[in-house]
Design a protein around this motif. Structure first.
Motif, PDB file in Angstrom:
ATOM      1  N   PHE A  84       0.847  -1.196   0.000  1.00 24.91           N
ATOM      2  CA  PHE A  84       0.000   0.000   0.000  1.00 24.91           C
ATOM      3  C   PHE A  84       0.880   1.243   0.000  1.00 24.91           C
ATOM      4  CE2 PHE A  84      -2.904  -3.106   1.964  1.00 24.91           C
ATOM      5  CZ  PHE A  84      -4.014  -2.941   1.148  1.00 24.91           C
ATOM      6  N   VAL A  85       0.368   2.309  -0.578  1.00 26.40           N
ATOM      7  CA  VAL A  85       1.035   3.610  -0.497  1.00 26.40           C
ATOM      8  C   VAL A  85       0.087   4.540   0.256  1.00 26.40           C
ATOM      9  CG1 VAL A  85       2.000   5.561  -1.754  1.00 26.40           C
ATOM     10  CG2 VAL A  85       2.239   3.251  -2.682  1.00 26.40           C
ATOM     11  N   ASN A  86       0.559   5.079   1.381  1.00 27.28           N
ATOM     12  CA  ASN A  86      -0.256   5.950   2.220  1.00 27.28           C
ATOM     13  C   ASN A  86       0.167   7.405   2.058  1.00 27.28           C
ATOM     14  OD1 ASN A  86      -1.493   3.649   3.196  1.00 27.28           O
ATOM     15  ND2 ASN A  86      -0.210   3.521   5.023  1.00 27.28           N
ATOM     16  N   PHE A  87      -0.831   8.270   2.017  1.00 26.61           N
ATOM     17  CA  PHE A  87      -0.583   9.700   1.794  1.00 26.61           C
ATOM     18  C   PHE A  87      -1.013  10.519   3.008  1.00 26.61           C
ATOM     19  CE2 PHE A  87      -1.936   7.633  -2.141  1.00 26.61           C
ATOM     20  CZ  PHE A  87      -0.817   7.793  -2.938  1.00 26.61           C
ATOM     21  N   PHE A  88      -0.146  11.426   3.415  1.00 27.74           N
ATOM     22  CA  PHE A  88      -0.471  12.377   4.468  1.00 27.74           C
ATOM     23  C   PHE A  88      -0.531  13.757   3.821  1.00 27.74           C
ATOM     24  CE2 PHE A  88       1.407   8.702   6.342  1.00 27.74           C
ATOM     25  CZ  PHE A  88       0.827   8.546   7.597  1.00 27.74           C
ATOM     26  N   ILE A  89      -1.695  14.383   3.887  1.00 24.21           N
ATOM     27  CA  ILE A  89      -1.910  15.649   3.190  1.00 24.21           C
ATOM     28  C   ILE A  89      -1.544  16.822   4.092  1.00 24.21           C
ATOM     29  CG2 ILE A  89      -3.569  17.009   1.852  1.00 24.21           C
ATOM     30  CD1 ILE A  89      -3.153  14.189   0.786  1.00 24.21           C
ATOM     31  N   LYS A  90      -0.891  17.827   3.496  1.00 31.32           N
ATOM     32  CA  LYS A  90      -0.557  19.033   4.243  1.00 31.32           C
ATOM     33  C   LYS A  90      -1.834  19.771   4.628  1.00 31.32           C
ATOM     34  CE  LYS A  90       3.953  19.961   2.066  1.00 31.32           C
ATOM     35  NZ  LYS A  90       4.718  20.896   1.210  1.00 31.32           N
ATOM     36  N   PRO A  91      -1.948  20.187   5.885  1.00 31.23           N
ATOM     37  CA  PRO A  91      -3.150  20.915   6.314  1.00 31.23           C
ATOM     38  C   PRO A  91      -3.464  22.117   5.431  1.00 31.23           C
ATOM     39  CG  PRO A  91      -1.870  20.278   8.226  1.00 31.23           C
ATOM     40  CD  PRO A  91      -1.041  19.936   7.023  1.00 31.23           C
ATOM     41  N   VAL A  92      -2.443  22.860   5.050  1.00 31.98           N
ATOM     42  CA  VAL A  92      -2.682  24.046   4.224  1.00 31.98           C
ATOM     43  C   VAL A  92      -3.244  23.663   2.860  1.00 31.98           C
ATOM     44  CG1 VAL A  92      -0.343  24.114   3.224  1.00 31.98           C
ATOM     45  CG2 VAL A  92      -1.680  26.236   3.462  1.00 31.98           C
TER      46      VAL A  92
END
Length: 548
Positions: A84-92
């Motif tokens: 799996f590839v997991n993404f963490f999105i920047k709050p901005v």
């Protein structure tokens, strides 16, 4: 936002596996646990077999490409599990997309017009008595599914098929006639399988009171016709009371039994099936050879007495529906019709039609409860609780929302005590109150001369603000998924989640503060929540009050 992520992952697959990535299907999911990021994809595992590489190796290449080329949106990209590839999105990056909600307003979450049409047939109750509360779930699910598909881009037709032919209409006439004869002082008994509710006596009394002395018509056909007119009108009014309307009211008698050139649609349906040798004569009856088309047994079309079965009428009706050219047909039936699904699909296929275009939703039973116990039966019919009894007691909004609080394949307990509460314990009150609370905030902001400003969205840095923003941006994905899976209850679930997050945020944070820029940013977030809740409630056919 999920669609944006999917486009970026697609670009990465083309860069990493240019020769094999075309046509490979993969998913973008929202992980249930925060430690796995905001989004996750199985793209590497989908590509691995074709590319001839271990999934985790491919995942590492995809993660590296995505991290380097999408620094504007991804805070980090990680490989997890088998690939799996997991993404963490920047709050901005999250809050920067919120102005799109304000810009789209009532169109936020809607799908592009897809040029496709769907005919949804639902309720279709026999016009032999008041609608019982079980019909309410069928009616609400069908109406909300129609709203949902329209919102998602389909052209939708709503249809009520009136079962106004056959023995049940004869029994209706005989039942009213027996009551009428009783008013005339003559002895008469309602047939054993007739209708015995109070409404039958009321119809007889209306006929009696509306007739001149000595000129009361008592033949069963006349009684059936008068009862049919009154009951169908009552059915329409009961459905309108909870906001359910239809484009077409189709009479079985007129559509299927009326003859043109000496033939009716039932004859036409039989001819089609005989033409492909799908009918056999056995024991004096005519049977559809359903076992040759995937069903578990054969079914009678014409009985020994020469009369058609309801099954033949269903075949003819579905053939007529297919002739209208819709891309999809949806039937909403009670769970007790489970065995009928394979039967009608096999007959449609035998008739030369595409039975994959027909989808059937089976609605499980609903039970009225108070204090955990089943509510007593309705008084008016003598045997069941009517839709009108409950909807008048709790209101149309509550009726609709409560009937969407479980998936259609699950049994549903309708808690009357909870439905009558004007408190946060009541789910529909809780969601509507979030909307009304924001309207109050807007009025207070106007007095303070504070306006919503999406340009200040970067000031939304609190974790609850980011979480609310994520939920809001997920609304189009929820709509698409709900429409794809024909699951309108997902919209109700989603709205409860939004309302809970907003109430929690509001209780912990002031919106209008001494900081004008922060106030504008928070008011902007509230405005986005208001739009999404209003759009979601619109799909459910539930009002979005400004004051409560």
């Amino acid at each position: 936002m999920k669609e944006d992520i999917k486009e970026r992952v697609l670009d990465a697959t083309k860069a990493v596996c240019p020769d094999v990535s075309s046509g490979v299907e993969f998913e973008i999911e929202t992980p249930k646990q925060k430690e796995f990021g905001d989004f996750s994809t199985n793209a590497a595992m989908a590509l691995a077999k074709i590319a001839g590489e271990p999934p985790r190796d491919l995942a590492a290449k995809l993660a590296s490409f995505l991290a380097v080329n999408n620094a504007d949106i991804f805070e980090k990209v990680e490989v997890a599990g088998p690939g799996f590839v997991n993404f963490f999105i920047k709050p901005v990056a999250i809050v920067s997309k919120l102005p799109g909600i304000l810009k789209a307003a009532e169109r936020f979450g809607t799908g592009e017009r897809n040029g496709k049409s769907v005919l949804i047939e639902f309720v279709s109750a026999n016009p032999t008595g008041p609608l019982h509360f079980g019909h309410a779930r069928n009616a609400v699910v069908g109406d909300v599914l129609a709203n949902l598909l329209e919102f998602a881009g389909w052209k939708v037709f709503r249809e009520f098929y009136i079962n106004d032919a056959g023995r049940q209409m004869e029994m209706l006439g005989e039942s009213v006639r027996a009551n009428l004869l009783g008013l005339l002082g003559k002895e008469a008994e309602i047939p054993e399988d007739g209708y015995k509710g109070e409404y039958i006596a009321e119809i007889a009394r209306e006929i009696f009171d509306g007739s001149d002395a000595g000129k009361v018509k008592t033949d069963a056909d006349f009684c059936a016709e008068r009862a049919y007119e009154k009951l169908l009108d009552a059915i329409k009014k009961d459905l309108q009371f909870i906001g359910v309307e239809f484009d077409n009211w189709v009479s079985e008698k007129e559509l299927l039994h009326s003859k043109t050139g000496g033939k009716n649609m039932l004859d036409g349906a039989m001819e089609k099936l005989r033409a492909v040798n799908a009918v056999k004569d056995e024991d004096g009856a005519q049977w559809f050879k359903a076992t040759e088309y995937g069903d578990s047994q054969d079914w009678v079309l014409i009985k020994k007495d020469g009369l058609p079965t309801y099954f033949l009428a269903d075949i003819a009706y579905h053939s007529e529906k297919f002739s209208r050219g819709c891309d999809k047909l949806i039937n909403i039936w009670g769970a007790d019709h489970h065995s009928h699904v394979a039967r009608i699909k096999s007959a449609i296929g035998a008739s030369g039609l595409d039975n994959s275009a027909l989808e059937v939703l089976l609605i499980q039973f609903v039970r009225l409860v108070r204090d955990g116990k089943e509510e007593s039966m309705g008084k008016r019919t003598g045997s069941y609780v009517t839709l009108r009894e409950v909807s008048e007691r709790v209101g149309a909004d509550v009726t609709r929302f409560f009937l969407l609080m479980r998936a259609v394949e699950s049994h549903l307990d309708f808690d009357l005590e909870l439905a009558c509460k004007n408190s946060n314990e009541n789910p529909v009150y809780y969601v509507q109150y979030a909307h009304a609370r924001i309207e109050s905030i807007r009025r207070n902001a106007a007095e303070a001369k504070v306006s919503a400003n999406g340009g200040q969205a970067a000031l939304l840095v609190l974790e609850p603000e980011i979480e609310i923003a994520k939920l809001l941006l997920a609304f189009p994905d929820v709509v698409r998924d709900s429409a794809r899976t024909l699951a309108p209850h997902k919209i109700a679930f989603y709205l409860q989640g939004i309302a809970a997050s907003f109430h929690s945020y509001y209780n912990a944070n002031r919106v209008i503060t001494d900081d004008e820029e922060l106030s504008s940013a928070r008011l902007f977030l509230c405005e986005c929540v208001r739009i999404v809740i209003r759009n979601g409630l619109g799909i459910l056919g539930v009002s979005a009050p400004e004051r409560m």
